[in-house]
Design a protein around this motif. Structure first.
Motif, PDB file in Angstrom:
ATOM      1  N   LEU A 140      -4.295   2.983   5.444  1.00  0.00           N
ATOM      2  CA  LEU A 140      -3.986   2.173   4.276  1.00  0.00           C
ATOM      3  C   LEU A 140      -2.933   1.133   4.644  1.00  0.00           C
ATOM      4  O   LEU A 140      -2.165   1.335   5.586  1.00  0.00           O
ATOM      5  N   PRO A 141      -2.856   0.051   3.892  1.00  0.00           N
ATOM      6  CA  PRO A 141      -1.775  -0.911   4.147  1.00  0.00           C
ATOM      7  C   PRO A 141      -0.434  -0.274   3.775  1.00  0.00           C
ATOM      8  O   PRO A 141      -0.388   0.707   3.028  1.00  0.00           O
ATOM      9  N   LEU A 144       4.626  -3.779  -3.809  1.00  0.00           N
ATOM     10  CA  LEU A 144       4.628  -2.322  -3.786  1.00  0.00           C
ATOM     11  C   LEU A 144       4.493  -1.833  -2.352  1.00  0.00           C
ATOM     12  O   LEU A 144       3.909  -2.497  -1.502  1.00  0.00           O
ATOM     13  N   HIS A 145       5.034  -0.657  -2.111  1.00  0.00           N
ATOM     14  CA  HIS A 145       4.967  -0.048  -0.788  1.00  0.00           C
ATOM     15  C   HIS A 145       4.169   1.249  -0.887  1.00  0.00           C
ATOM     16  O   HIS A 145       4.211   1.931  -1.906  1.00  0.00           O
ATOM     17  N   LEU A 146       3.437   1.569   0.174  1.00  0.00           N
ATOM     18  CA  LEU A 146       2.642   2.785   0.230  1.00  0.00           C
ATOM     19  C   LEU A 146       3.147   3.649   1.369  1.00  0.00           C
ATOM     20  O   LEU A 146       3.477   3.133   2.449  1.00  0.00           O
ATOM     21  N   ALA A 147       3.216   4.944   1.120  1.00  0.00           N
ATOM     22  CA  ALA A 147       3.655   5.884   2.155  1.00  0.00           C
ATOM     23  C   ALA A 147       2.808   7.145   2.072  1.00  0.00           C
ATOM     24  O   ALA A 147       2.661   7.736   0.995  1.00  0.00           O
ATOM     25  N   ALA A 148       2.231   7.537   3.206  1.00  0.00           N
ATOM     26  CA  ALA A 148       1.433   8.771   3.257  1.00  0.00           C
ATOM     27  C   ALA A 148       2.366   9.973   3.200  1.00  0.00           C
ATOM     28  O   ALA A 148       3.416   9.994   3.841  1.00  0.00           O
ATOM     29  N   THR A 149       1.992  10.976   2.408  1.00  0.00           N
ATOM     30  CA  THR A 149       2.739  12.226   2.310  1.00  0.00           C
ATOM     31  C   THR A 149       1.761  13.382   2.459  1.00  0.00           C
ATOM     32  O   THR A 149       0.547  13.181   2.503  1.00  0.00           O
ATOM     33  N   ARG A 150       2.281  14.600   2.493  1.00  0.00           N
ATOM     34  CA  ARG A 150       1.400  15.776   2.567  1.00  0.00           C
ATOM     35  C   ARG A 150       0.503  15.878   1.344  1.00  0.00           C
ATOM     36  O   ARG A 150      -0.599  16.384   1.392  1.00  0.00           O
ATOM     37  N   ASP A 151       1.018  15.364   0.203  1.00  0.00           N
ATOM     38  CA  ASP A 151       0.286  15.472  -1.061  1.00  0.00           C
ATOM     39  C   ASP A 151      -0.576  14.258  -1.374  1.00  0.00           C
ATOM     40  O   ASP A 151      -1.155  14.172  -2.449  1.00  0.00           O
ATOM     41  N   GLY A 152      -0.659  13.312  -0.469  1.00  0.00           N
ATOM     42  CA  GLY A 152      -1.448  12.107  -0.727  1.00  0.00           C
ATOM     43  C   GLY A 152      -0.686  10.859  -0.342  1.00  0.00           C
ATOM     44  O   GLY A 152      -0.010  10.823   0.669  1.00  0.00           O
ATOM     45  N   VAL A 153      -0.741   9.864  -1.205  1.00  0.00           N
ATOM     46  CA  VAL A 153      -0.096   8.575  -0.941  1.00  0.00           C
ATOM     47  C   VAL A 153       0.874   8.263  -2.070  1.00  0.00           C
ATOM     48  O   VAL A 153       0.504   8.334  -3.247  1.00  0.00           O
ATOM     49  N   GLN A 154       2.112   7.952  -1.703  1.00  0.00           N
ATOM     50  CA  GLN A 154       3.094   7.505  -2.685  1.00  0.00           C
ATOM     51  C   GLN A 154       2.973   5.994  -2.810  1.00  0.00           C
ATOM     52  O   GLN A 154       2.886   5.288  -1.812  1.00  0.00           O
ATOM     53  N   ILE A 155       3.003   5.488  -4.032  1.00  0.00           N
ATOM     54  CA  ILE A 155       2.960   4.056  -4.308  1.00  0.00           C
ATOM     55  C   ILE A 155       4.168   3.727  -5.172  1.00  0.00           C
ATOM     56  O   ILE A 155       4.415   4.392  -6.177  1.00  0.00           O
ATOM     57  N   ALA A 199      -5.413   1.209 -10.857  1.00  0.00           N
ATOM     58  CA  ALA A 199      -6.581   1.151  -9.954  1.00  0.00           C
ATOM     59  C   ALA A 199      -6.162   1.433  -8.515  1.00  0.00           C
ATOM     60  O   ALA A 199      -6.871   2.123  -7.775  1.00  0.00           O
ATOM     61  N   LEU A 200      -5.008   0.947  -8.118  1.00  0.00           N
ATOM     62  CA  LEU A 200      -4.500   1.201  -6.769  1.00  0.00           C
ATOM     63  C   LEU A 200      -4.240   2.695  -6.560  1.00  0.00           C
ATOM     64  O   LEU A 200      -4.575   3.244  -5.508  1.00  0.00           O
ATOM     65  N   HIS A 201      -3.702   3.351  -7.568  1.00  0.00           N
ATOM     66  CA  HIS A 201      -3.511   4.812  -7.491  1.00  0.00           C
ATOM     67  C   HIS A 201      -4.851   5.514  -7.283  1.00  0.00           C
ATOM     68  O   HIS A 201      -4.964   6.433  -6.471  1.00  0.00           O
ATOM     69  N   THR A 202      -5.869   5.091  -8.014  1.00  0.00           N
ATOM     70  CA  THR A 202      -7.198   5.697  -7.896  1.00  0.00           C
ATOM     71  C   THR A 202      -7.772   5.482  -6.505  1.00  0.00           C
ATOM     72  O   THR A 202      -8.288   6.420  -5.877  1.00  0.00           O
ATOM     73  N   ILE A 203      -7.672   4.271  -5.992  1.00  0.00           N
ATOM     74  CA  ILE A 203      -8.176   3.959  -4.646  1.00  0.00           C
ATOM     75  C   ILE A 203      -7.461   4.801  -3.592  1.00  0.00           C
ATOM     76  O   ILE A 203      -8.095   5.376  -2.706  1.00  0.00           O
ATOM     77  N   CYS A 204      -6.141   4.898  -3.711  1.00  0.00           N
ATOM     78  CA  CYS A 204      -5.372   5.660  -2.716  1.00  0.00           C
ATOM     79  C   CYS A 204      -5.671   7.158  -2.788  1.00  0.00           C
ATOM     80  O   CYS A 204      -5.669   7.846  -1.770  1.00  0.00           O
ATOM     81  N   ALA A 205      -5.954   7.653  -4.006  1.00  0.00           N
ATOM     82  CA  ALA A 205      -6.293   9.075  -4.150  1.00  0.00           C
ATOM     83  C   ALA A 205      -7.628   9.389  -3.489  1.00  0.00           C
ATOM     84  O   ALA A 205      -7.887  10.530  -3.105  1.00  0.00           O
TER      85      ALA A 205
END
Length: 193
Positions: free
Chosen positions: A179-180, A126-137, A166-172
């Motif tokens: 973040l990685p 999975l890839h993570l990307a910071a956005t204005r609204d949080g983190v996209q996973i 759980a990853l969504h919760t952590i990133c939120a």
């Protein structure tokens, strides 16, 4: 190029795109099925062929089913009934062997169906990307490095979907900390996860 064209799909290509013709050009239409009449948004004109995405099904094939995640590029066959998928893949295999070997009727055993078509995949990058609204996973969209949001993945083992949640919760709750950019999830049914 963003033209929309209408055509009838008459075959399937390796990778899951429907194949038809429009004004003498071959068209690879992601999301199309043989016998369907579809409208395709053309995304690439390669000169001797076009590539695009089905944006409207005018006449649906009987094998069409509702996709579980309509905007997910990582499941290009999800709009096709599973038994039909197996048949299309067998046909594609025969065509590829004929094309590359010249054997008119290659001796291939019938395609075997999977024990279950969903919840079998034991690895996800999975890839993570910071956005204005949080983190996209999610996974990258086809042909890009744009992260497609992924709330869950019906291909993953249930335990990996729990890890994704759980990853969504952590990133939120990351609070702006670094973040990685990638996360690898792995599971094993043999060990119950």
């Amino acid at each position: 190029m963003t033209d929309t064209i209408e055509l009838t799909i008459d075959g399937m290509a390796q990778g899951g795109a429907g194949v038809g013709r429009w004004q003498g050009q071959v068209v690879f239409a992601l999301g199309g099925l043989p016998t369907e009449r579809v409208r395709v948004q053309v995304q690439h004109n390669k000169g001797n062929y076009l590539r695009g995405v089905v944006v409207d099904v005018v006449e649906a094939a009987p094998e069409r089913i509702p996709p579980r995640l309509p905007t997910s590029d990582h499941m290009p066959w999800q709009h096709i009934d599973y038994a039909a998928q197996v048949g299309f893949k067998e046909t594609i295999l025969h065509e590829q062997i004929r094309k590359h070997t010249g054997i008119a009727n290659p001796p291939i055993l019938p395609m075997l169906s999977a024990a279950r078509p969903w919840h079998y995949r034991n690895t996800a990058r999975l890839h993570l990307a910071a956005t204005r609204d949080g983190v996209q996973i999610g996974y990258y969209a086809s042909g890009s490095h744009t992260v497609q949001p992924l709330p869950y993945d019906p291909l993953l083992l249930p335990a990996l979907n729990e890890a994704l949640l759980a990853l969504h919760t952590i990133c939120a709750q990351h609070g702006g900390r670094p973040l990685p950019t990638d996360v690898l999830l792995r599971g094993s049914e043999a060990y119950g996860y």
